[in-house]
Design a protein around this motif. Structure first.
Motif, PDB file in Angstrom:
ATOM      1  N   VAL A   1      34.318  33.675  44.135  1.00  0.00           N
ATOM      2  CA  VAL A   1      33.844  34.950  44.607  1.00  0.00           C
ATOM      3  C   VAL A   1      34.452  35.229  45.960  1.00  0.00           C
ATOM      4  CG1 VAL A   1      31.809  36.252  45.163  1.00  0.00           C
ATOM      5  CG2 VAL A   1      31.708  34.418  43.502  1.00  0.00           C
ATOM      6  N   VAL A   2      34.417  34.230  46.777  1.00  0.00           N
ATOM      7  CA  VAL A   2      34.981  34.381  48.102  1.00  0.00           C
ATOM      8  C   VAL A   2      36.433  34.784  47.980  1.00  0.00           C
ATOM      9  CG1 VAL A   2      35.514  33.247  50.247  1.00  0.00           C
ATOM     10  CG2 VAL A   2      33.455  32.645  49.005  1.00  0.00           C
ATOM     11  N   ALA A   3      37.088  34.125  47.100  1.00  0.00           N
ATOM     12  CA  ALA A   3      38.489  34.424  46.912  1.00  0.00           C
ATOM     13  C   ALA A   3      38.688  35.863  46.545  1.00  0.00           C
ATOM     14  CB  ALA A   3      39.041  33.533  45.823  1.00  0.00           C
ATOM     15  N   SER A   4      37.882  36.360  45.660  1.00  0.00           N
ATOM     16  CA  SER A   4      38.042  37.724  45.208  1.00  0.00           C
ATOM     17  C   SER A   4      37.387  38.720  46.135  1.00  0.00           C
ATOM     18  CB  SER A   4      37.440  37.872  43.815  1.00  0.00           C
ATOM     19  OG  SER A   4      38.060  37.009  42.937  1.00  0.00           O
ATOM     20  N   THR A   5      36.845  38.268  47.172  1.00  0.00           N
ATOM     21  CA  THR A   5      36.092  39.160  48.036  1.00  0.00           C
ATOM     22  C   THR A   5      36.868  40.274  48.640  1.00  0.00           C
ATOM     23  OG1 THR A   5      36.356  37.449  49.620  1.00  0.00           O
ATOM     24  CG2 THR A   5      34.186  37.839  48.747  1.00  0.00           C
ATOM     25  N   LEU A   6      37.640  40.000  49.560  1.00  0.00           N
ATOM     26  CA  LEU A   6      38.435  41.015  50.239  1.00  0.00           C
ATOM     27  C   LEU A   6      39.063  40.371  51.424  1.00  0.00           C
ATOM     28  CD1 LEU A   6      36.805  44.505  50.455  1.00  0.00           C
ATOM     29  CD2 LEU A   6      39.178  44.022  50.237  1.00  0.00           C
ATOM     30  N   MET A   7      39.725  41.125  52.178  1.00  0.00           N
ATOM     31  CA  MET A   7      40.369  40.542  53.317  1.00  0.00           C
ATOM     32  C   MET A   7      39.378  40.318  54.427  1.00  0.00           C
ATOM     33  SD  MET A   7      41.748  43.309  52.061  1.00  0.00           S
ATOM     34  CE  MET A   7      40.339  43.876  51.314  1.00  0.00           C
TER      35      MET A   7
ATOM     36  N   TYR B   1      30.187  42.590  41.438  1.00  0.00           N
ATOM     37  CA  TYR B   1      30.375  42.227  40.038  1.00  0.00           C
ATOM     38  C   TYR B   1      29.250  42.866  39.223  1.00  0.00           C
ATOM     39  CZ  TYR B   1      33.694  38.560  41.388  1.00  0.00           C
ATOM     40  OH  TYR B   1      34.767  37.872  41.876  1.00  0.00           O
ATOM     41  N   PRO B   2      29.326  42.824  37.885  1.00  0.00           N
ATOM     42  CA  PRO B   2      28.274  43.440  37.068  1.00  0.00           C
ATOM     43  C   PRO B   2      26.865  42.906  37.345  1.00  0.00           C
ATOM     44  CG  PRO B   2      30.180  42.982  35.703  1.00  0.00           C
ATOM     45  CD  PRO B   2      30.439  42.347  37.050  1.00  0.00           C
TER      46      PRO B   2
ATOM     47  N   ALA C   1      38.782  45.957  41.723  1.00  0.00           N
ATOM     48  CA  ALA C   1      39.222  44.569  41.801  1.00  0.00           C
ATOM     49  C   ALA C   1      38.885  43.920  40.463  1.00  0.00           C
ATOM     50  CB  ALA C   1      38.503  43.849  42.944  1.00  0.00           C
ATOM     51  N   PRO C   2      39.546  42.810  40.113  1.00  0.00           N
ATOM     52  CA  PRO C   2      39.268  42.180  38.817  1.00  0.00           C
ATOM     53  C   PRO C   2      37.769  41.939  38.585  1.00  0.00           C
ATOM     54  CG  PRO C   2      41.144  41.127  39.864  1.00  0.00           C
ATOM     55  CD  PRO C   2      40.551  42.075  40.875  1.00  0.00           C
ATOM     56  N   GLY C   3      37.230  42.492  37.510  1.00  0.00           N
ATOM     57  CA  GLY C   3      35.838  42.291  37.156  1.00  0.00           C
ATOM     58  C   GLY C   3      34.841  43.099  37.968  1.00  0.00           C
ATOM     59  N   GLY C   4      35.295  44.003  38.835  1.00  0.00           N
ATOM     60  CA  GLY C   4      34.360  44.785  39.651  1.00  0.00           C
ATOM     61  C   GLY C   4      35.063  45.564  40.737  1.00  0.00           C
TER      62      GLY C   4
ATOM     63  N   LYS D   1      46.499  33.111  41.782  1.00  0.00           N
ATOM     64  CA  LYS D   1      46.933  33.926  42.914  1.00  0.00           C
ATOM     65  C   LYS D   1      46.439  35.358  42.748  1.00  0.00           C
ATOM     66  CE  LYS D   1      50.837  31.092  43.981  1.00  0.00           C
ATOM     67  NZ  LYS D   1      51.733  30.952  45.061  1.00  0.00           N
ATOM     68  N   VAL D   2      45.839  35.884  43.824  1.00  0.00           N
ATOM     69  CA  VAL D   2      45.277  37.232  43.808  1.00  0.00           C
ATOM     70  C   VAL D   2      45.682  37.951  45.087  1.00  0.00           C
ATOM     71  CG1 VAL D   2      43.131  38.560  43.839  1.00  0.00           C
ATOM     72  CG2 VAL D   2      43.285  36.507  42.453  1.00  0.00           C
ATOM     73  N   ARG D   3      46.015  39.228  44.977  1.00  0.00           N
ATOM     74  CA  ARG D   3      46.251  40.079  46.145  1.00  0.00           C
ATOM     75  C   ARG D   3      45.351  41.305  45.998  1.00  0.00           C
ATOM     76  NH1 ARG D   3      51.563  42.104  49.234  1.00  0.00           N
ATOM     77  NH2 ARG D   3      50.991  40.289  50.446  1.00  0.00           N
ATOM     78  N   LEU D   4      44.557  41.559  47.038  1.00  0.00           N
ATOM     79  CA  LEU D   4      43.689  42.730  47.061  1.00  0.00           C
ATOM     80  C   LEU D   4      44.071  43.589  48.258  1.00  0.00           C
ATOM     81  CD1 LEU D   4      40.247  41.026  46.365  1.00  0.00           C
ATOM     82  CD2 LEU D   4      41.618  42.340  44.756  1.00  0.00           C
TER      83      LEU D   4
END
Length: 167
Positions: free
Chosen positions: A12-18, A112-113, A91-94, A77-80
């Motif tokens: 989650v942290v990873a997908s969070t944001l900058m 997320y949902p 963003a992926p999933g939300g 690897k993810v870039r937001l």
């Protein structure tokens, strides 16, 4: 089992944001490195004590644009990309958004949902601290995480370590 398909609360942290911090580069207002570790127990797919790790960098530019580059055992690897204070971006999933809480604190929100992940990062000089909170939405009983190909359904994730530093 591939790491990419296993859900993780810490991801989650990873997908969070900058989560930017401080920099002297032209056009860059804030810059930070971050990392986190955690454990996930999930029902779908079934997995117990799955170790999660993620690390990356975040930048906030003077034009209020922000970028997060992250690599995790969950999503790879993810870039937001987002704009400070703007409406949430897909963003992926939300979705994800970035807000200023005060002179030294930024908040990233990953929606997320079934849950919301809130990451607060405070930077004072060269000191940096980070907190991560997972909240279920009303009426929900499981945490969902984007796993690179869909959603995973899990118990509340355990964040075992998180850190950040200005660079």
């Amino acid at each position: 089992m591939k790491y990419r398909t296993i859900p993780v609360a810490a991801a989650v942290v990873a997908s969070t944001l900058m989560m930017p911090v401080a920099s002297e580069a032209a056009g860059t207002l804030l810059r930070a490195k971050f990392s986190f570790d955690g454990l996930a127990n999930c029902d779908n797919p079934p997995v117990r004590n799955f170790p999660v790790h993620g690390e990356g960098t975040g930048e906030l530019s003077v034009d209020r644009s922000a970028t997060l580059d992250m690599d995790s055992t969950v999503e790879g690897k993810v870039r937001l990309n987002a704009t400070l204070g703007a409406a949430p971006t897909e963003a992926p999933g939300g979705s994800a958004s970035l807000h200023v809480l005060g002179r030294h604190t930024l908040r990233a929100v990953r929606d997320y949902p079934n849950k919301v992940i809130i990451i607060n990062m405070t930077v004072r000089g060269s000191a940096c601290s980070m907190s991560i909170e997972n909240r279920l939405k009303p009426g929900k009983r499981q945490y969902t995480f984007y796993n690179g190909s869909g959603l995973s359904y899990c118990a509340r994730p355990q964040i075992t370590h998180s850190e950040c530093s200005a660079y």
